[in-house]
Design a protein around this motif. Structure first.
Motif, PDB file in Angstrom:
ATOM      1  N   UNK A  69      30.365  91.666  52.684  1.00 40.02           N
ATOM      2  CA  UNK A  69      30.564  92.165  54.042  1.00 40.02           C
ATOM      3  C   UNK A  69      29.297  91.956  54.844  1.00 40.02           C
ATOM      4  N   UNK A  70      29.405  91.231  55.962  1.00 39.63           N
ATOM      5  CA  UNK A  70      28.258  90.936  56.827  1.00 39.63           C
ATOM      6  C   UNK A  70      27.028  90.477  56.043  1.00 39.63           C
ATOM      7  N   UNK A  71      27.251  89.533  55.154  1.00 41.27           N
ATOM      8  CA  UNK A  71      26.136  88.899  54.448  1.00 41.27           C
ATOM      9  C   UNK A  71      25.595  89.661  53.265  1.00 41.27           C
ATOM     10  N   UNK A  72      26.227  90.796  52.950  1.00 35.93           N
ATOM     11  CA  UNK A  72      25.713  91.652  51.876  1.00 35.93           C
ATOM     12  C   UNK A  72      26.808  91.880  50.835  1.00 35.93           C
ATOM     13  N   UNK A  73      26.408  91.894  49.561  1.00 38.41           N
ATOM     14  CA  UNK A  73      27.358  92.233  48.506  1.00 38.41           C
ATOM     15  C   UNK A  73      27.515  93.744  48.464  1.00 38.41           C
ATOM     16  N   UNK A  74      28.756  94.200  48.640  1.00 42.30           N
ATOM     17  CA  UNK A  74      28.974  95.642  48.654  1.00 42.30           C
ATOM     18  C   UNK A  74      29.333  96.209  47.296  1.00 42.30           C
ATOM     19  N   UNK A  75      30.121  95.438  46.540  1.00 39.81           N
ATOM     20  CA  UNK A  75      30.562  95.903  45.221  1.00 39.81           C
ATOM     21  C   UNK A  75      30.805  94.703  44.333  1.00 39.81           C
ATOM     22  N   UNK A  76      30.556  94.849  43.051  1.00 39.92           N
ATOM     23  CA  UNK A  76      30.888  93.802  42.073  1.00 39.92           C
ATOM     24  C   UNK A  76      31.588  94.462  40.898  1.00 39.92           C
ATOM     25  N   UNK A  77      32.650  93.844  40.415  1.00 37.98           N
ATOM     26  CA  UNK A  77      33.324  94.392  39.242  1.00 37.98           C
ATOM     27  C   UNK A  77      34.517  93.552  38.863  1.00 37.98           C
ATOM     28  N   UNK A  78      35.255  94.009  37.857  1.00 36.77           N
ATOM     29  CA  UNK A  78      36.501  93.334  37.517  1.00 36.77           C
ATOM     30  C   UNK A  78      37.533  93.732  38.579  1.00 36.77           C
ATOM     31  N   UNK A  79      38.598  92.910  38.735  1.00 41.16           N
ATOM     32  CA  UNK A  79      39.639  93.292  39.695  1.00 41.16           C
ATOM     33  C   UNK A  79      40.154  94.710  39.415  1.00 41.16           C
ATOM     34  N   UNK A  80      40.263  95.050  38.154  1.00 34.24           N
ATOM     35  CA  UNK A  80      40.705  96.389  37.743  1.00 34.24           C
ATOM     36  C   UNK A  80      39.782  97.488  38.259  1.00 34.24           C
ATOM     37  N   UNK A  81      38.461  97.271  38.054  1.00 37.67           N
ATOM     38  CA  UNK A  81      37.469  98.238  38.541  1.00 37.67           C
ATOM     39  C   UNK A  81      37.613  98.463  40.046  1.00 37.67           C
ATOM     40  N   UNK A  82      37.791  97.352  40.766  1.00 33.86           N
ATOM     41  CA  UNK A  82      37.683  97.432  42.222  1.00 33.86           C
ATOM     42  C   UNK A  82      38.976  97.836  42.905  1.00 33.86           C
ATOM     43  N   UNK A  83      40.108  97.449  42.320  1.00 35.60           N
ATOM     44  CA  UNK A  83      41.360  97.636  43.036  1.00 35.60           C
ATOM     45  C   UNK A  83      42.297  98.664  42.421  1.00 35.60           C
ATOM     46  N   UNK A  84      41.868  99.349  41.384  1.00 39.08           N
ATOM     47  CA  UNK A  84      42.726 100.386  40.815  1.00 39.08           C
ATOM     48  C   UNK A  84      42.214 101.743  41.278  1.00 39.08           C
ATOM     49  N   UNK A  85      43.108 102.536  41.772  1.00 37.93           N
ATOM     50  CA  UNK A  85      42.702 103.880  42.206  1.00 37.93           C
ATOM     51  C   UNK A  85      42.252 104.697  40.995  1.00 37.93           C
ATOM     52  N   UNK A  86      41.194 105.482  41.132  1.00 42.04           N
ATOM     53  CA  UNK A  86      40.697 106.261  39.992  1.00 42.04           C
ATOM     54  C   UNK A  86      41.701 107.329  39.566  1.00 42.04           C
TER      55      UNK A  86
END
Ligand code: ADP
Ligand code: ADP
Length: 226
Positions: free
Chosen positions: A209-226
């Protein structure tokens, strides 16, 4: 086969725009890595720095420990596939796929062998003597991939490679790309603004986002609701 390290990389254009800011990412050997984010967030700029089309302002790029940002693009052996197919309409499929090897002055027999091998993997054998105009969008996309894979690059850099295709073909090509990458095990960075591609294709995802990495992870980490 290669591990790619992006170490604290910044790109500042001459007009002052900071398109990429202090980005650090490790893309492991054989990984399918997705860079997802909206238009204008710096994705293409990052890929351009990796292939050498743009100089980096600050930081370091390393492949298997070797610094590459000081190398000429031709010495990096990175294969970029753009959304516009970048295949030559006047050449046959075979000639298109052979072209990078001809440029590299490889022997005739090696060229024939590598083109045939790529055609088999991509299921293009029966189209080798046709011109791109007589192929479907998906087939042309595979020819573009064929041109990229014949050089056995250290990494594939795919810049929204499916965005010119219609929705149905896009889903089909997504599956094909994923299968192809698993088969070749070539380190891949895939750039997209499409979250569903990020969720379904990648081993790892970085949200940009705007030149900066906001989050890194597996698709599961990032897109699954906790
Ligand atoms: P994306 O690929 O995510 O759409 P880009 O990497 O193309 O984003 O662009 C990131 C930002 O850098 C945008 O604000 C864009 O306008 C700017 N930019 C890209 N190229 C240049 C350039 N040559 N000079 C100045 N600004 C640029
Ligand atoms: P994308 O489809 O990746 O967002 P753009 O259409 O934004 O790409 O940019 C196309 C080309 O124009 C790129 O080569 C990029 O470097 C250049 N560019 C983008 N924004 C600017 C800008 N603000 N100033 C100069 N060049 C730019």
């Amino acid at each position: 086969m290669a591990e790619l390290i992006i170490d604290n990389v910044t790109k500042r254009f001459s007009d002052g725009t900071e398109a990429v800011r202090n980005v650090s990412l490790t893309i492991q050997d054989g990984q399918f890595f997705i860079l997802v984010g909206p238009s204008g967030c710096g994705k293409s700029t990052l890929l351009n720095m990796i292939v050498g089309l743009e100089e980096i302002t600050q930081g370091e790029l390393r492949v298997d420990g070797q610094v590459i940002n000081t190398l000429d693009p031709k010495d990096r052996n990175m294969a970029m596939v753009f959304q516009s197919y970048a295949i030559y309409p006047h050449m046959t499929v075979r000639e298109n796929m052979a072209f990078p090897l001809k440029l590299a002055k490889r022997p005739q027999e090696e060229i024939a062998q590598k083109v045939n091998q790529a055609a088999t993997i991509l299921e293009l054998t029966e189209f080798l003597d046709r011109k791109p105009a007589s192929l479907s969008g998906g087939q042309r996309q595979r020819v573009a991939m064929g041109r990229a894979i014949v050089r056995q690059p250290q990494a594939f850099l795919l810049d929204e490679p499916l965005s010119n295709l219609d929705a149905k073909l896009r889903v089909q090509m997504r599956t094909e790309l994923s299968r192809l990458q698993k088969r070749l095990r070539t380190t891949t960075i895939y750039v997209t603004h499409d979250q569903s591609e990020a969720m379904t294709l990648g081993d790892r995802v970085a949200i940009f986002h705007q030149g900066v990495v906001q989050q890194v992870g597996t698709p599961r980490d990032l897109y699954t609701a906790p």
